[in-house]
Design a protein around this motif. Structure first.
Motif, PDB file in Angstrom:
ATOM      1  N   ALA A   1       0.800  -1.121  -0.064  1.00  0.00           N
ATOM      2  CA  ALA A   1       0.113   0.043   0.020  1.00  0.00           C
ATOM      3  C   ALA A   1       0.923   1.278   0.007  1.00  0.00           C
ATOM      4  CB  ALA A   1      -0.953  -0.009   1.376  1.00  0.00           C
ATOM      5  N   ILE A   2       2.196   1.111   0.804  1.00  0.00           N
ATOM      6  CA  ILE A   2       2.870   2.233   0.621  1.00  0.00           C
ATOM      7  C   ILE A   2       3.562   2.675  -0.809  1.00  0.00           C
ATOM      8  CG2 ILE A   2       5.087   3.085   1.361  1.00  0.00           C
ATOM      9  CD1 ILE A   2       3.172   3.773   3.366  1.00  0.00           C
ATOM     10  N   ALA A   3       4.074   1.568  -1.552  1.00  0.00           N
ATOM     11  CA  ALA A   3       4.610   1.733  -2.681  1.00  0.00           C
ATOM     12  C   ALA A   3       3.931   1.825  -3.731  1.00  0.00           C
ATOM     13  CB  ALA A   3       5.482   0.367  -2.937  1.00  0.00           C
TER      14      ALA A   3
ATOM     15  N   ASP B   1       6.826  10.661   2.955  1.00  0.00           N
ATOM     16  CA  ASP B   1       6.786  10.886   4.585  1.00  0.00           C
ATOM     17  C   ASP B   1       7.600   9.799   5.236  1.00  0.00           C
ATOM     18  OD1 ASP B   1       6.083  11.661   7.014  1.00  0.00           O
ATOM     19  OD2 ASP B   1       4.320  10.780   6.990  1.00  0.00           O
ATOM     20  N   ILE B   2       7.183   8.395   4.861  1.00  0.00           N
ATOM     21  CA  ILE B   2       7.830   7.400   5.639  1.00  0.00           C
ATOM     22  C   ILE B   2       9.329   7.205   5.424  1.00  0.00           C
ATOM     23  CG2 ILE B   2       7.299   5.349   3.928  1.00  0.00           C
ATOM     24  CD1 ILE B   2       6.392   3.803   6.574  1.00  0.00           C
ATOM     25  N   VAL B   3       9.874   7.541   4.115  1.00  0.00           N
ATOM     26  CA  VAL B   3      10.928   7.516   3.974  1.00  0.00           C
ATOM     27  C   VAL B   3      11.820   8.610   4.591  1.00  0.00           C
ATOM     28  CG1 VAL B   3      12.912   7.234   2.078  1.00  0.00           C
ATOM     29  CG2 VAL B   3      10.745   6.008   1.727  1.00  0.00           C
TER      30      VAL B   3
ATOM     31  N   GLN C   1      13.482   3.422   9.937  1.00  0.00           N
ATOM     32  CA  GLN C   1      14.369   4.667  10.454  1.00  0.00           C
ATOM     33  C   GLN C   1      14.107   5.786   9.454  1.00  0.00           C
ATOM     34  OE1 GLN C   1      18.713   4.149   9.659  1.00  0.00           O
ATOM     35  NE2 GLN C   1      18.069   1.876   9.442  1.00  0.00           N
ATOM     36  N   ALA C   2      14.315   6.984   9.990  1.00  0.00           N
ATOM     37  CA  ALA C   2      14.249   8.098   9.116  1.00  0.00           C
ATOM     38  C   ALA C   2      15.741   8.169   8.069  1.00  0.00           C
ATOM     39  CB  ALA C   2      14.177   9.543   9.873  1.00  0.00           C
TER      40      ALA C   2
ATOM     41  N   PHE D   1       8.571  18.621   0.145  1.00  0.00           N
ATOM     42  CA  PHE D   1       7.954  18.040   1.389  1.00  0.00           C
ATOM     43  C   PHE D   1       8.434  18.543   2.701  1.00  0.00           C
ATOM     44  CE2 PHE D   1       8.072  14.687   4.282  1.00  0.00           C
ATOM     45  CZ  PHE D   1       6.580  14.126   4.621  1.00  0.00           C
ATOM     46  N   LYS D   2       9.911  18.499   2.628  1.00  0.00           N
ATOM     47  CA  LYS D   2      10.761  18.985   3.584  1.00  0.00           C
ATOM     48  C   LYS D   2      10.110  20.325   4.109  1.00  0.00           C
ATOM     49  CE  LYS D   2      14.757  16.059   3.015  1.00  0.00           C
ATOM     50  NZ  LYS D   2      16.231  16.120   2.710  1.00  0.00           N
ATOM     51  N   ALA D   3      10.035  21.267   3.227  1.00  0.00           N
ATOM     52  CA  ALA D   3       9.774  22.718   3.338  1.00  0.00           C
ATOM     53  C   ALA D   3       8.384  22.779   4.299  1.00  0.00           C
ATOM     54  CB  ALA D   3       9.832  23.638   2.208  1.00  0.00           C
TER      55      ALA D   3
END
Length: 386
Positions: free
Chosen positions: A321-323, A332-334, A343-344, A381-383
């Motif tokens: 479901a993620i991929a 977000d999860i990666v 892990q992040a 996304f980071k911003a």
């Protein structure tokens, strides 16, 4: 008298056998002396205890065998009428207390010395994660991850015909921790996921890395060289693949290494910015993504090269479901990881590498979503999550 001479000869032979065993153990199986002052002091204290224990064993077993032989029933058919001796009881109580008191002083002195992290010349933060080490020089603008560099085909020998093992099999890394000789180096040890332990035997350094806590230890290495260690706390699937390599260099070589790392950092930041500024086509994203997935990102360690994973601990990415779901959730999860053990990677990989590996996961193994994640998407996304 002849029997007594034979008995004492046997006891002497027993003593010689024990001493020979201690010497052999010291050479082959004993605690390693190490190279630092504290490690040598710990080894000397260890050997002092060993010799005291050997002396106690010789005396106790000697008295035991003497009593068995010369106070056996056939030699003394009439048992003694006394039940105890206050003098003997006082002696066998006093002697252990004296020995313990004798050993307490050097033990406490050494422990206090090993815990004294004051006035360091250099401070390094050591962070354990599944399954790599992150080093941050607090006095320098240097930080990097250190991971196992032994090729996986050497230890994932499922077919029985693995590649030839190298000299430092499972004890080699891509980025060594470099410190100067004859300088007091303080380590601040912590973890970001589960409990690890940073252990380098030759330096007499072993400290638990606990999430949310910072433990301190230190070393001063008098001679240059390469010293290897491992994670010493069972931390999960790849616990055995978290080696530590410390390279001790001269002060001049250390300063040159710092300058080199600064130049590499500037070049890497420039290259990452240039890579993030351009638009990547699918072929380049897939090629880089596969490289990151199987190498630097260590994704294949948990999710397997074919994306099948190892459920339930490490879910499959193939058809997941993620991929195959919303791209934003995948990013977000990666980037940020998850509470389930993922892990992040937001700080471990560049924006281009993040975009590429996410694109690869969304289009490999038959997922074929057609999604192309660009470095600009990662930056946005980071911003938005700052």
């Amino acid at each position: 008298m002849a029997i007594r001479r034979k008995i004492f000869a046997s006891l002497a032979a027993l003593l010689g056998f024990i001493l020979a065993g201690v010497v052999q153990a010291s050479a082959d199986y004993n605690m390693r002396p190490g190279v630092t002052e504290t490690s040598l002091e710990a080894y000397d204290l260890h050997m002092l205890v060993i010799w005291i224990m050997t002396g106690i064993a010789v005396v106790v077993f000697g008295l035991m065998f003497y009593s068995i032989i010369f106070h056996r029933k056939s030699k003394n058919p009439n048992p003694a009428t006394w039940s105890h001796s206050s003098v003997v009881e006082l002696i066998w109580t006093t002697i252990p207390l004296v020995i313990l008191a004798f050993l307490t002083v050097p033990s406490i002195q050494l422990l206090l010395k090993m815990e004294d992290t004051s006035d360091p010349d250099l401070s390094i933060q050591v962070t354990g994660s599944q399954w790599k080490w992150h080093y941050k020089y607090l006095d320098k603008d240097i930080e990097f991850y250190s991971t196992l560099s032994t090729p996986r085909e050497q230890f994932e020998n499922f077919s029985g015909d693995a590649a030839t093992k190298g000299e430092n099999y499972l004890l080699e890394v891509d980025n060594e921790l470099v410190i100067p000789a004859n300088k007091k180096v303080r380590f601040l040890v912590t973890a970001e996921d589960v409990i690890h332990a940073w252990w380098v035997p030759d330096l007499a350094v072993k400290k638990d890395a606990i999430p949310g806590f910072i433990n301190e230890t230190w070393t001063r290495v008098p001679q240059t060289g390469v010293y290897r260690g491992q994670c010493a706390e069972l931390c999960g699937k790849d616990h055995g693949f978290m080696p530590i390599v410390v390279r001790v260099v001269s002060e001049q070589d250390f300063e040159a290494w710092v300058e080199k790392k600064d130049a590499e950092r500037i070049a890497a930041e420039k290259a990452a910015a240039e890579a993030a500024a351009k638009s990547w086509d699918m072929d380049k994203l897939m090629a880089l993504g596969e490289q990151v997935y199987n190498g630097k990102g260590t994704c294949a360690a948990c999710h397997k090269p074919d994306g099948s994973g190892m459920p339930p601990g490490f879910p499959a990415l193939k058809g997941s479901a993620i991929a195959t779901g919303p791209v934003k959730d995948h990013i977000d999860i990666v980037v940020n990881g998850s509470t389930g053990g993922m892990q992040a990677f937001g700080k471990q990989l560049t924006d281009a590498e993040l975009a590429a590996v996410i694109t690869y996961e969304r289009n490999a193994w038959g997922n074929n979503t057609g999604d192309k994640v660009q470095p600009a998407d990662i930056q946005a996304f980071k911003a938005g999550n700052q």
